[in-house]
Design an enzyme around this catalytic site. Structure first.
Site, PDB file in Angstrom:
ATOM      1  N   ASN A 152      60.030  96.206  91.847  1.00 32.21           N
ATOM      2  CA  ASN A 152      58.823  96.687  91.160  1.00 32.21           C
ATOM      3  C   ASN A 152      58.218  95.569  90.325  1.00 32.21           C
ATOM      4  O   ASN A 152      58.132  95.675  89.113  1.00 32.21           O
ATOM      5  CB  ASN A 152      59.196  97.842  90.225  1.00 32.21           C
ATOM      6  CG  ASN A 152      58.967  99.184  90.875  1.00 32.21           C
ATOM      7  OD1 ASN A 152      58.261  99.279  91.877  1.00 32.21           O
ATOM      8  ND2 ASN A 152      59.559 100.200  90.306  1.00 32.21           N
TER       9      ASN A 152
ATOM     10  N   GLU B 128      52.277 108.939  89.670  1.00 30.45           N
ATOM     11  CA  GLU B 128      53.560 109.678  89.612  1.00 30.45           C
ATOM     12  C   GLU B 128      53.791 110.191  88.170  1.00 30.45           C
ATOM     13  O   GLU B 128      54.195 111.343  87.979  1.00 30.45           O
ATOM     14  CB  GLU B 128      54.666 108.714  90.050  1.00 30.45           C
ATOM     15  CG  GLU B 128      56.069 109.244  90.041  1.00 30.45           C
ATOM     16  CD  GLU B 128      57.051 108.114  90.419  1.00 30.45           C
ATOM     17  OE1 GLU B 128      56.856 107.447  91.452  1.00 30.45           O
ATOM     18  OE2 GLU B 128      58.010 107.895  89.660  1.00 30.45           O
TER      19      GLU B 128
ATOM     20  N   GLY C 197      70.631  91.269  96.553  1.00 28.97           N
ATOM     21  CA  GLY C 197      70.605  92.259  95.468  1.00 28.97           C
ATOM     22  C   GLY C 197      71.108  93.603  95.958  1.00 28.97           C
ATOM     23  O   GLY C 197      70.331  94.452  96.380  1.00 28.97           O
TER      24      GLY C 197
ATOM     25  N   SER D 245      58.626 102.540  97.524  1.00 29.18           N
ATOM     26  CA  SER D 245      58.771 103.780  96.754  1.00 29.18           C
ATOM     27  C   SER D 245      59.652 104.777  97.486  1.00 29.18           C
ATOM     28  O   SER D 245      59.681 104.808  98.709  1.00 29.18           O
ATOM     29  CB  SER D 245      57.416 104.417  96.499  1.00 29.18           C
ATOM     30  OG  SER D 245      57.607 105.656  95.864  1.00 29.18           O
ATOM     31  N   GLY D 246      60.323 105.597  96.714  1.00 33.32           N
ATOM     32  CA  GLY D 246      61.125 106.659  97.318  1.00 33.32           C
ATOM     33  C   GLY D 246      62.518 106.725  96.732  1.00 33.32           C
ATOM     34  O   GLY D 246      63.331 107.555  97.131  1.00 33.32           O
TER      35      GLY D 246
ATOM     36  N   HIS E   2      22.615  97.005  67.072  1.00 30.57           N
ATOM     37  CA  HIS E   2      23.022  96.742  68.458  1.00 30.57           C
ATOM     38  C   HIS E   2      21.959  97.126  69.474  1.00 30.57           C
ATOM     39  O   HIS E   2      22.122  96.863  70.656  1.00 30.57           O
ATOM     40  CB  HIS E   2      24.341  97.466  68.761  1.00 30.57           C
ATOM     41  CG  HIS E   2      25.502  96.903  67.995  1.00 30.57           C
ATOM     42  ND1 HIS E   2      25.911  95.598  68.129  1.00 30.57           N
ATOM     43  CD2 HIS E   2      26.318  97.462  67.067  1.00 30.57           C
ATOM     44  CE1 HIS E   2      26.943  95.381  67.330  1.00 30.57           C
ATOM     45  NE2 HIS E   2      27.205  96.489  66.664  1.00 30.57           N
TER      46      HIS E   2
ATOM     47  N   LYS F 211      51.354  99.702  94.279  1.00 32.66           N
ATOM     48  CA  LYS F 211      52.606 100.379  93.900  1.00 32.66           C
ATOM     49  C   LYS F 211      52.585 100.738  92.404  1.00 32.66           C
ATOM     50  O   LYS F 211      53.049 101.801  91.997  1.00 32.66           O
ATOM     51  CB  LYS F 211      53.819  99.482  94.222  1.00 32.66           C
ATOM     52  CG  LYS F 211      55.164  99.997  93.700  1.00 32.66           C
ATOM     53  CD  LYS F 211      55.543 101.323  94.309  1.00 32.66           C
ATOM     54  CE  LYS F 211      56.910 101.880  94.038  1.00 32.66           C
ATOM     55  NZ  LYS F 211      57.600 101.697  92.821  1.00 32.66           N
TER      56      LYS F 211
ATOM     57  N   VAL G 124      66.184  92.558  93.346  1.00 29.47           N
ATOM     58  CA  VAL G 124      66.892  92.407  92.062  1.00 29.47           C
ATOM     59  C   VAL G 124      65.996  92.907  90.935  1.00 29.47           C
ATOM     60  O   VAL G 124      64.817  93.186  91.140  1.00 29.47           O
ATOM     61  CB  VAL G 124      67.321  90.937  91.811  1.00 29.47           C
ATOM     62  CG1 VAL G 124      68.208  90.429  92.933  1.00 29.47           C
ATOM     63  CG2 VAL G 124      66.119  90.026  91.612  1.00 29.47           C
ATOM     64  N   LYS G 125      66.579  93.005  89.775  1.00 30.94           N
ATOM     65  CA  LYS G 125      65.842  93.530  88.626  1.00 30.94           C
ATOM     66  C   LYS G 125      64.594  92.684  88.368  1.00 30.94           C
ATOM     67  O   LYS G 125      64.687  91.458  88.276  1.00 30.94           O
ATOM     68  CB  LYS G 125      66.739  93.511  87.385  1.00 30.94           C
ATOM     69  CG  LYS G 125      66.212  94.349  86.240  1.00 30.94           C
ATOM     70  CD  LYS G 125      67.147  94.352  85.065  1.00 30.94           C
ATOM     71  CE  LYS G 125      68.231  95.396  85.082  1.00 30.94           C
ATOM     72  NZ  LYS G 125      67.829  96.777  85.278  1.00 30.94           N
TER      73      LYS G 125
ATOM     74  N   HIS H 172      50.412 103.709  92.025  1.00 30.66           N
ATOM     75  CA  HIS H 172      51.200 104.824  92.570  1.00 30.66           C
ATOM     76  C   HIS H 172      52.132 105.362  91.485  1.00 30.66           C
ATOM     77  O   HIS H 172      52.248 106.570  91.277  1.00 30.66           O
ATOM     78  CB  HIS H 172      51.990 104.331  93.797  1.00 30.66           C
ATOM     79  CG  HIS H 172      53.160 105.182  94.171  1.00 30.66           C
ATOM     80  ND1 HIS H 172      54.348 105.173  93.451  1.00 30.66           N
ATOM     81  CD2 HIS H 172      53.352 106.066  95.171  1.00 30.66           C
ATOM     82  CE1 HIS H 172      55.194 106.023  93.999  1.00 30.66           C
ATOM     83  NE2 HIS H 172      54.613 106.570  95.047  1.00 30.66           N
ATOM     84  N   ASN H 173      52.807 104.465  90.788  1.00 33.67           N
ATOM     85  CA  ASN H 173      53.728 104.904  89.739  1.00 33.67           C
ATOM     86  C   ASN H 173      52.977 105.592  88.593  1.00 33.67           C
ATOM     87  O   ASN H 173      53.465 106.574  88.031  1.00 33.67           O
ATOM     88  CB  ASN H 173      54.525 103.715  89.185  1.00 33.67           C
ATOM     89  CG  ASN H 173      55.657 103.310  90.110  1.00 33.67           C
ATOM     90  OD1 ASN H 173      55.584 103.533  91.314  1.00 33.67           O
ATOM     91  ND2 ASN H 173      56.688 102.705  89.572  1.00 33.67           N
TER      92      ASN H 173
END
Ligand code: NBP
Length: 479
Positions: free
Chosen positions: A109, A196, A10, A135-136, A457, A189, A74-75, A192-193
């Site tokens: 991802n 972000e 890729g 990441s980066g 309830h 990850k 790859v995607k 993390h996103n």
């Protein structure tokens, strides 16, 4: 050429840059891309480097040393554990060509549940699998990313020398650790996103308040450049300053002011929200950030509504210097809340899955290479090193102190934004979380009464032991 140490499939932006990074550390690397002209162009452009290009996967696999280590870049867009995407397609093509104990690494991802499915599937085939979040962006991939690999510890040990050599370094420590088994790396990850998203939205809210207060774009650039020298030092603050400085070559206008205010997203933020809902963890700052992107993308509706729905005139009376200080504190405090929430989600999920996650070490590998790299991550690492059982980041003495000293300014910023009709959903959500979390008594007593009223309830009482449930015969309501 001798057989390659590592293979990568890729050759888009991330793949090409990772290959150059791995090669620069002394490894020979085999490359393959579905569209073979991409491989040819890449090899031609980098003559003299230790690269082996192949037009078929068979040749690519043959060019690798055993056990083969093949990274797929790859995607990846499967958003459920059952959906299949390009990563699955490549894995299916590789399986018949590989031998026992060869290693496949998915560095895209990928959704962590898809990683868990692939991990189990490849184990059945006696192949080893690592799901690694990288990441980066382009620059990180080339110079040193933060890498979050998940999989069996024994497979990590095989990959460790390569991963540690290509990862970013902070104080000599590589920004990669074995996160945990299975989907743990891609899970971390994903969060993390989400974090972000929160960081980016908070910065945008600061910018929006300054803009409404009449600051020029150059003044704002100077503020962010200055903040990048202090407590807020981070990659995202740094690039914000640089982005605001940038002028359009044609018109001389700040380029930021020419960019349409419609944000895109690729899904990791939404995945984070879904996971938080599944785990009943509050991540209101990240939630606000994802929703802000969604609302931004509804530009036509917003433009129409701007002529219909009334709001107050902007009325900011504090001096510019004071406003800068107040917004700084609001941003810092809200950022702490965002990390407290994201880490709470990681902790909760880690415990549920028995992943054995180390939050301090995870924060440490985010200090370099990745988009959320920031000075204050050192403090998060220290907080968890000092107290691995920390219930919530806000309760660490350092962060408790920061929240204590910044909160007056934080409250004033939320209030002045509200009174001026300037949207600040992530600042407000963060403050709402802080105030709710620190409230010994919330209005959920009334909520329980409502639930018992319409649905029997039941509720617990403040004057009776915990675990005893009561019901009231509420009056009948007609109509
Ligand atoms: P893309 O996500 O744009 O993917 C393009 C690559 O996928 C090309 O090499 C393409 O080959 C290949 N590909 C596709 Br599309 N379908 C394929 C299939 N069925 N079989 C084989 N190959 C196929 O590339 P990217 O932006 O470099 O990102 C790679 C991964 O890294 C993604 O998972 C991404 O989410 C992740 N990531 C990206 C960034 C970033 O900043 N871009 C940062 C961090 C992580 P072709 O040339 O033949 O079309």
């Amino acid at each position: 050429m001798s057989q390659a140490d590592f293979g990568l499939i890729g050759l888009a932006v991330m793949g090409q840059n990772l290959v150059l990074n791995v090669e620069s550390r002394g490894f020979t690397i085999a490359v393959f891309n579905r569209t073979t002209s991409v491989t040819d162009e890449f090899i031609a452009k980098h003559q003299g480097k230790k690269l082996v290009g192949s037009h078929t996967l068979e040749d690519f696999v043959k060019s690798l040393k055993r056990p083969r280590k093949i990274q797929i870049m790859v995607k990846s867009n499967a958003v459920t554990d059952s959906e299949r995407d390009a990563v699955d397609a490549v894995i299916e093509q590789l399986i018949p060509l590989l031998e026992e104990d060869d290693i496949i690494i998915d560095g895209g991802n990928s959704f962590y549940k898809a990683t868990e499915r692939r991990d189990a599937y490849l184990a059945e085939k006696k192949l080893r699998f690592i799901g690694a979040g990288v990441s980066g962006g382009e620059e990180g991939a080339r110079k040193g990313p933060s890498i979050m690999p998940g999989g069996p510890p024994s497979t990590w040990e095989v990959m460790k020398p390569i991963f540690e050599s290509i990862a970013a370094k902070v104080d000599g420590e590589p920004c990669v650790i074995h996160i945990g088994p299975g989907g743990a790396g891609h899970y971390v990850k994903m969060i993390h996103n989400g974090i972000e998203y929160g960081d980016m939205q908070l910065i945008c809210e600061a910018y929006n308040i300054f803009k409404h207060a009449g600051f020029t774009t150059d003044e704002m650039a100077a503020i962010f450049n200055d903040w990048n020298e202090g407590e807020l030092l981070s990659y995202l603050i740094q690039i914000t300053g640089k982005a605001l400085e940038q002028k359009d070559a044609e018109t001389g206008t700040p380029i930021v002011e020419l960019i349409v205010d419609k944000a895109g997203q690729k899904g990791t933020g939404q995945w984070t929200l879904l996971n938080a809902a599944e785990n009943a963890v509050v991540i209101s700052t990240i939630n606000a950030a994802v929703e802000a992107r969604i609302l931004s993308s509804q530009k036509k509706q917003r433009v129409a509504a701007s002529a219909e729905l009334k709001g107050p005139a902007v009325n900011i009376t504090v001096s510019k210097a004071d406003l800068v200080k107040k917004v700084h504190d609001a941003l810092y405090a809200s950022k702490i809340i965002s990390y407290a929430q994201g880490l709470d989600l990681i902790k909760t999920m880690g415990e549920k899955k028995n992943w054995g996650l180390d939050l301090g070490r995870i924060a440490a590998i985010w200090r370099g290479g990745c988009i959320i790299r920031a000075r204050f991550l050192n403090r998060i690492t220290d907080a968890y090193r000092g107290n691995p059982g920390l219930v919530n980041l806000m309760l660490d003495p350092f962060f408790k102190d920061v929240l204590g000293r910044t909160q007056q300014n934080w409250r004033e910023v939320v209030s002045l934004a509200t009174l001026s009709g300037i949207p600040a959903p992530a600042f407000s959500a963060s403050l709402g979380y802080y105030d709710s979390y620190r409230a010994a008594r919330l209005p959920a007593n009334l909520l329980q009464a409502q639930r018992d009223f319409f649905g029997a309830h039941t509720y617990e009482r403040t004057d009776k032991p915990e675990g005893q449930f009561f019901h009231t015969d509420w009056p009948e309501v007609i109509g």
